[in-house]
Scaffold this motif. Structure first.
Motif, short mmCIF file in Angstrom:
data_model
loop_
_atom_site.label_atom_id
_atom_site.label_comp_id
_atom_site.label_asym_id
_atom_site.label_seq_id
_atom_site.Cartn_x
_atom_site.Cartn_y
_atom_site.Cartn_z
N THR A 1 -5.30 -0.57 -8.83
CA THR A 1 -5.09 0.41 -7.77
C THR A 1 -4.00 -0.03 -6.80
OG1 THR A 1 -6.96 -0.55 -6.55
CG2 THR A 1 -7.41 1.38 -7.90
N PHE B 1 -10.36 7.00 -7.42
CA PHE B 1 -9.38 6.44 -6.49
C PHE B 1 -8.12 7.28 -6.41
CE2 PHE B 1 -5.57 4.03 -5.63
CZ PHE B 1 -5.89 3.38 -4.44
N SER C 1 -14.37 2.31 -5.53
CA SER C 1 -13.26 3.17 -5.13
C SER C 1 -13.08 3.18 -3.63
CB SER C 1 -13.48 4.60 -5.65
OG SER C 1 -13.47 4.64 -7.06
#
Length: 211
Positions: free
Chosen positions: A12, A44, A68
């Motif tokens: 991420t 996410f 997330s």
């Protein structure tokens, strides 16, 4: 599990870096590259992209998995640090107006923050003890409104009447609700626990986060 969490954080973080550099990373490409993390990446990336768009009021924290939410908090913290120089002189005048001067309603903020409108109004009027307001809430507000978390925290700390329209304020003649008159001595946790407008599900979720 720890290894998976660290791997998701790394992935991420890479996505956020590419997005900030204007490379328009592809959701489908990330899902194809990391099919084992499909659910977490969908959570996410969908939420992050929504927060990057104007008035991202169609998602909520409750819809995200724990990993997330953690990835988002890290992303926003990193963004705030990188953009500190450009945002440090921008003062927040109201939670009901974004940095782009777009209006935001109490209902929209309540839905995004998983709160009720009465608590959002207390936050807007800065009547709560600022040190009791969780950092995650300031980070989410920063993402919605386009300010840094530090600017949001400074807004709460100033505890002065904000420049909002009379429509956004509670009228003097309106009932004060369950909080009593001396609201300035109340903490965020206390108003969450005392709110009669907050749904049982949202109240339980917030109290669990605050415990």
């Amino acid at each position: 599990m720890k290894h998976e969490r660290e791997e998701i954080m790394r992935i991420t973080a890479r996505y956020v870096e590419e997005a900030q550099e204007g490379r328009s990373p592809s959701l489908s490409a990330y899902l194809a590259r990391y099919p084992q993390y499909r659910e977490e990446l969908l959570d996410f990336i969908s939420y992050y992209q929504a927060f990057e768009a104007p008035l991202p009021m169609n998602t909520s924290l409750a819809s995200l998995s724990e990993v997330s939410r953690e990835a988002l908090e890290r992303a926003y913290t990193s963004q705030a640090q990188e953009s500190a120089l450009s945002t440090q002189d921008v003062a927040v005048r109201s939670l009901f107006e974004s940095r782009q001067q777009q209006p935001v309603t109490p209902r929209q903020l309540a839905d995004v923050l998983e709160l009720s409108e009465d608590i959002v109004q207390l936050l807007e009027r800065r009547t709560l003890l600022p040190e009791s307001i969780p950092a995650t809430l300031s980070q989410c507000l920063a993402g919605v409104l386009g300010y840094s978390p530090a600017a949001i925290e400074a807004f709460f700390a100033s505890r002065e009447p904000s420049n909002t329209s009379s429509r956004s304020r509670l009228k003097v003649a309106e009932p004060r609700g369950p909080y009593g008159e001396n609201q300035e001595s109340l903490t965020f946790a206390q108003v969450v626990a005392a709110s009669t407008h907050l749904s049982p599900e949202r109240k339980a979720a917030w109290l669990e986060r605050l415990s």
